[in-house]
Design a protein around this motif. Structure first.
Motif, mmCIF file in Angstrom:
data_model
loop_
_atom_site.group_PDB
_atom_site.id
_atom_site.type_symbol
_atom_site.label_atom_id
_atom_site.label_comp_id
_atom_site.label_asym_id
_atom_site.label_seq_id
_atom_site.Cartn_x
_atom_site.Cartn_y
_atom_site.Cartn_z
ATOM 1 N N GLU A 324 0.802 -1.227 0.000
ATOM 2 C CA GLU A 324 0.000 0.000 0.000
ATOM 3 C C GLU A 324 0.837 1.279 0.000
ATOM 4 O O GLU A 324 0.392 2.322 -0.495
ATOM 5 N N PHE A 325 2.050 1.226 0.565
ATOM 6 C CA PHE A 325 2.823 2.460 0.738
ATOM 7 C C PHE A 325 3.086 3.209 -0.571
ATOM 8 O O PHE A 325 2.846 4.430 -0.644
ATOM 9 N N PRO A 326 3.598 2.551 -1.629
ATOM 10 C CA PRO A 326 3.876 3.330 -2.852
ATOM 11 C C PRO A 326 2.619 3.952 -3.456
ATOM 12 O O PRO A 326 2.686 5.045 -4.027
ATOM 13 N N ILE A 327 1.472 3.289 -3.319
ATOM 14 C CA ILE A 327 0.221 3.846 -3.850
ATOM 15 C C ILE A 327 -0.146 5.115 -3.084
ATOM 16 O O ILE A 327 -0.481 6.150 -3.677
ATOM 17 N N GLU A 328 -0.058 5.048 -1.739
ATOM 18 C CA GLU A 328 -0.379 6.207 -0.907
ATOM 19 C C GLU A 328 0.621 7.339 -1.121
ATOM 20 O O GLU A 328 0.254 8.525 -1.152
#
Length: 337
Positions: A324-328
């Motif tokens: 999820e981190f790169p998307i956020e």
């Protein structure tokens, strides 16, 4: 660009009122190329008309292509520099035309994953992530090894006259070889390396191994890597005019190793911890202080800082789509722009 059929070329050449022998020669030449769905090029002025480039500029371009490149250096991860040559607009235009009209139609070996449609750095690693052991190899001076004479010979074998093959080779090389930075170099390297790919894959099949190549990075993997494999690969590469960079040779377990910058952990592909830490740090400060304040505070002078950051985050998302981190982080960056 719409290509004439062999019959259309025959009719066109007959309409020129040429000597019968010359008419026959030109008709055969044009028919051979057009039957392969390749653009017919008779001589330099004809090529300049096709590309809509002034004849005088085209003549300078094919006789002094080094003048049409902007050269700069970027540091390598393990020391030293990599020379990049980016063509100026007129040469770039010619190279993109050649890529689309000729090179993209050519067969490349299925084990070539770099610069190939439907393939990627990820598909290259996936070929080996479920194996036990791997032999990783690096080809020394990859692009500079593809000499101008090899490129000219390739165009000549396609059916182009020797003088035309020489022009096309000059448009896709510097004074000596392929260059890193030209849009034609990646696909030409795959085309010119396909016989070596075939020989290397044949060895892999013989020893029940998986083989793949991403540009100058080659991998062989399986349950067991025979000791003589390295020697056999060196012999094949030497036969085709290439050398190994012995400093980058790795033989060991697949689990835990990095393949073209991607870590394999229990059959899963992961981005390196170092890159993740750096990206988390940058995004934390941008979120806390704002983009402009962070850039000023850290005295970041890279004009492509944001583009580079977004590229690295997209790479992380590509390799680990469930994370999820790169998307956020990408969403945050777009808000800050």
């Amino acid at each position: 660009m719409k290509l004439k059929s062999p019959k259309e070329w025959e009719g066109y050449i007959k309409s020129r009122g040429l000597e019968p022998e010359l008419e026959k020669t030109l008709s055969a030449y044009a028919s051979n190329l057009s039957s392969k769905n390749l653009p017919v090029i008779f001589e330099l002025e004809h090529l300049s008309n096709i590309l809509d480039i002034e004849h005088d500029e085209m003549r300078v371009m094919v006789n002094g292509s080094d003048w049409f490149y902007r050269e700069f250096e970027i540091p390598k991860r393990r020391g030293g520099v990599r020379v990049i040559k980016v063509p100026y607009s007129s040469l770039m235009h010619a190279q993109y035309w050649l890529k689309e009209a000729i090179l993209d139609k050519e067969f490349i070996h299925s084990k070539a994953h770099g610069f190939a449609n439907g393939k990627s750095i990820k598909s290259h690693v996936e070929c080996h992530c479920h194996s036990l052991h791997i032999l990783k190899l690096d080809i020394k001076d990859f692009f500079p090894t593809f000499k101008k004479s090899w490129v000219a010979n390739y165009f000549n074998q396609l059916g182009y006259a020797p003088n035309v093959a020489f022009y096309l080779a000059n448009l896709t090389t510097d004074t000596v070889s392929l260059v890193q930075g030209a849009p034609t170099s990646p696909v030409l390297s795959n085309i010119l390396f396909r016989k070596a790919d075939r020989a290397l894959n044949k060895i892999a099949v013989k020893y029940e191994l998986s083989y793949s190549r991403y540009a100058d990075d080659m991998c062989f993997s399986g349950n067991y890597i025979p000791k003589k494999l390295l020697r056999l690969v060196e012999r094949i590469l030497r036969y085709f005019g290439f050398q190994l960079n012995s400093r980058k040779t790795y033989l060991g377990p697949v689990n835990g190793c990095h393949i073209t910058g991607i870590k394999v952990v229990d059959g899963q592909l992961k981005v390196s911890r170092k890159l993740k830490r750096e990206l988390r740090k940058q995004i934390h400060f941008i979120g806390k202080y704002g983009l402009l304040s962070h850039v000023n505070k850290k005295r970041i002078r890279d004009v492509f800082f944001v583009e580079r950051l977004m590229g690295q985050l997209n790479f992380w998302k590509f390799i680990e789509p469930e994370h999820e981190f790169p998307i956020e982080a990408l969403s945050l960056l777009r808000q800050k722009l």
